[in-house]
Design an enzyme around this catalytic site. Sequence first.
Site, PDB file in Angstrom:
ATOM      1  N   ASP A 296      -1.452   8.186  -0.907  1.00 50.57           N
ATOM      2  CA  ASP A 296      -1.958   8.525  -0.186  1.00 50.57           C
ATOM      3  C   ASP A 296      -2.572   7.539   0.508  1.00 50.57           C
ATOM      4  OD1 ASP A 296      -4.233   8.769   1.852  1.00 50.57           O
ATOM      5  OD2 ASP A 296      -5.294   8.460  -0.348  1.00 50.57           O
TER       6      ASP A 296
ATOM      7  N   HIS B 257      -1.812   4.140  -3.495  1.00 50.03           N
ATOM      8  CA  HIS B 257      -1.960   3.482  -2.182  1.00 50.03           C
ATOM      9  C   HIS B 257      -3.453   3.728  -2.808  1.00 50.03           C
ATOM     10  CE1 HIS B 257       1.895   4.082   0.002  1.00 50.03           C
ATOM     11  NE2 HIS B 257       1.163   3.487   0.934  1.00 50.03           N
TER      12      HIS B 257
ATOM     13  N   SER C 152     -10.142   7.810  -5.018  1.00 52.44           N
ATOM     14  CA  SER C 152      -9.081   8.161  -6.264  1.00 52.44           C
ATOM     15  C   SER C 152      -8.413   7.670  -7.391  1.00 52.44           C
ATOM     16  CB  SER C 152      -7.492   8.295  -5.693  1.00 52.44           C
ATOM     17  OG  SER C 152      -6.943   7.392  -4.764  1.00 52.44           O
TER      18      SER C 152
ATOM     19  N   ASP D  31       2.812  -3.096  -3.231  1.00 58.66           N
ATOM     20  CA  ASP D  31       3.408  -2.028  -2.208  1.00 58.66           C
ATOM     21  C   ASP D  31       3.901  -1.037  -2.623  1.00 58.66           C
ATOM     22  OD1 ASP D  31       4.727  -0.803  -0.737  1.00 58.66           O
ATOM     23  OD2 ASP D  31       6.352  -1.997  -0.319  1.00 58.66           O
ATOM     24  N   GLY D  32       2.513   0.035  -3.264  1.00 58.90           N
ATOM     25  CA  GLY D  32       2.682   1.249  -4.111  1.00 58.90           C
ATOM     26  C   GLY D  32       4.184   2.179  -3.832  1.00 58.90           C
TER      27      GLY D  32
ATOM     28  N   HIS E  69      -8.983  15.306  -2.507  1.00 58.87           N
ATOM     29  CA  HIS E  69      -9.574  15.146  -3.530  1.00 58.87           C
ATOM     30  C   HIS E  69      -9.670  16.557  -4.411  1.00 58.87           C
ATOM     31  CE1 HIS E  69     -11.198  10.793  -1.898  1.00 58.87           C
ATOM     32  NE2 HIS E  69      -9.492  11.432  -2.810  1.00 58.87           N
TER      33      HIS E  69
ATOM     34  N   GLU F 169      -3.328  -1.303  -4.613  1.00 62.39           N
ATOM     35  CA  GLU F 169      -3.080  -1.458  -3.720  1.00 62.39           C
ATOM     36  C   GLU F 169      -2.631  -2.651  -2.715  1.00 62.39           C
ATOM     37  OE1 GLU F 169      -5.764   0.289  -1.461  1.00 62.39           O
ATOM     38  OE2 GLU F 169      -5.144  -1.841  -0.292  1.00 62.39           O
TER      39      GLU F 169
HETATM   40  N1  SAM Z   1      -6.258   6.585  -1.797  1.00 61.90           N
HETATM   41  C1  SAM Z   1      -7.345   6.245  -1.833  1.00 61.90           C
HETATM   42  C2  SAM Z   1      -8.178   7.201  -2.028  1.00 61.90           C
HETATM   43  O1  SAM Z   1      -8.038   9.052  -2.247  1.00 61.90           O
HETATM   44  O2  SAM Z   1      -9.671   7.271  -2.254  1.00 61.90           O
HETATM   45  C3  SAM Z   1      -7.127   6.171  -0.508  1.00 61.90           C
HETATM   46  C4  SAM Z   1      -6.089   5.006  -0.309  1.00 61.90           C
HETATM   47  S1  SAM Z   1      -6.874   4.794   1.910  1.00 61.90           S
HETATM   48  C5  SAM Z   1      -6.075   6.128   2.874  1.00 61.90           C
HETATM   49  C6  SAM Z   1      -4.466   3.893   1.918  1.00 61.90           C
HETATM   50  C7  SAM Z   1      -5.280   2.765   1.379  1.00 61.90           C
HETATM   51  O3  SAM Z   1      -3.430   1.849   1.222  1.00 61.90           O
HETATM   52  C8  SAM Z   1      -5.432   1.010   1.969  1.00 61.90           C
HETATM   53  O4  SAM Z   1      -6.761   0.497   1.087  1.00 61.90           O
HETATM   54  C9  SAM Z   1      -4.357   0.375   2.034  1.00 61.90           C
HETATM   55  O5  SAM Z   1      -5.077  -1.226   2.435  1.00 61.90           O
HETATM   56  C10 SAM Z   1      -3.321   0.374   1.189  1.00 61.90           C
HETATM   57  N2  SAM Z   1      -2.043   0.281   1.547  1.00 61.90           N
HETATM   58  C11 SAM Z   1      -1.575  -0.036   2.594  1.00 61.90           C
HETATM   59  N3  SAM Z   1       0.293  -0.168   2.875  1.00 61.90           N
HETATM   60  C12 SAM Z   1      -0.155   0.351   1.238  1.00 61.90           C
HETATM   61  C13 SAM Z   1       1.345  -0.586   0.854  1.00 61.90           C
HETATM   62  N4  SAM Z   1       2.535  -0.139   0.509  1.00 61.90           N
HETATM   63  N5  SAM Z   1       1.251  -0.136  -1.123  1.00 61.90           N
HETATM   64  C14 SAM Z   1       0.182  -0.420  -0.885  1.00 61.90           C
HETATM   65  N6  SAM Z   1      -1.103  -0.260  -1.055  1.00 61.90           N
HETATM   66  C15 SAM Z   1      -0.897   0.065   0.382  1.00 61.90           C
END
Ligand code: SAM
Length: 326
Positions: free
Chosen positions: A200, A56, A133, A179-180, A33, A151
């Site tokens: 992330d 993500h 984020s 899916d991101g 961050h 997400e």
């Molecule tokens: N980026 C966030 C932050 O900085 O506050 C934290 C993200 S956390 C490390 C990862 C997130 O990605 C989780 O909430 C999970 O549910 C989500 N996730 C997992 N696979 C994903 C995908 N293929 N596409 C989008 N989100 C996904």
Amino acid sequence: MGVMDAQTHRYYTSMFSYRHAFHAGNHADVLKHTVLIAVLKHLKEKDTALTVLDTHAGAGLYRLDGDYAETSGEAAEGIFRLISPSKTPPTLVGTAQAATKIVAPETPEALQDYLDLVASFNAKGSHKVYPGSPFIIQRFLNGRDKLKAFELHPTDSKTLSANIAQLEAGRQVVVLREDGFEGIKKFLPPPVKRALVFCDPSYEIKSDYARVPEMVADSLKRFATGTYAVWYPIIPRPEAHDVPRKLKTLATKAGKGWLNATLTVKSSKLTSDAQGEVVRPGLPASGMFVINPPHTLKAAMQAALPLMVKLLAQDQHASFSLDSGG
Ligand code: SAM
């Protein structure tokens, strides 16, 4: 549960994720961050519209004083060490005093910006809320800027949508339960020709390690001048070491600049307890790899990383590295 938005003096009811709350505000969040804020700060110096793709996004807001955060105590080894380095045992999570200055002769700007931003989500005198984020990014948006927050997890996506709805940001911020890795394709190149991709993943699924460089390779073909910021864990697994190596190769082949900042807080060696049981050390280190970084990022991190190491060190293996090229 209410949250005071100290910047706009708005009080809004928020939902919190109890999954990511285990990790919110840990040393990896401090690194990722701080870099994210330094990148956004520079990108927003220009008045041209910006598209941010958060691949993500998580739940957006996390409680630092909830049961889950206390059980894990990861913020106690993260942001709380910056706020009050000498008094942050896990039991103090949620009750530590908010501070606008950390205990150091001079706080590097990037770290101060990070602490100020987190503090702005909390009423004076408390650090109960940690912004994820999408909420950090949203703070930098104005005019024609856009944020697409991906997400995939149903609960977190619902929580994020509810939290974002309260910002009343309209079409400026869109939450997508997709899916991101795949979803960003339709937004690249952006109509406004300036974009930041913040990637992330949690790397809980082994395929994430390969999907990250694949996504960046594809994105660079679609939009070569975008800024790509990727977080990765540094753990004793070959596929984890491959992430920065592959990203460096991609940037070099594309003739793009890159920066790689890593923060180690402790040894990655397994230890054993009194009963001879193997004790896993938890995440010992992580890195941020940025392609097409702002020219100001290296100096910002050069100033911030030594103090991060000093305050976040858990043993004598704590260190940082900062490399760049292109
Ligand atoms: N980026 C966030 C932050 O900085 O506050 C934290 C993200 S956390 C490390 C990862 C997130 O990605 C989780 O909430 C999970 O549910 C989500 N996730 C997992 N696979 C994903 C995908 N293929 N596409 C989008 N989100 C996904």
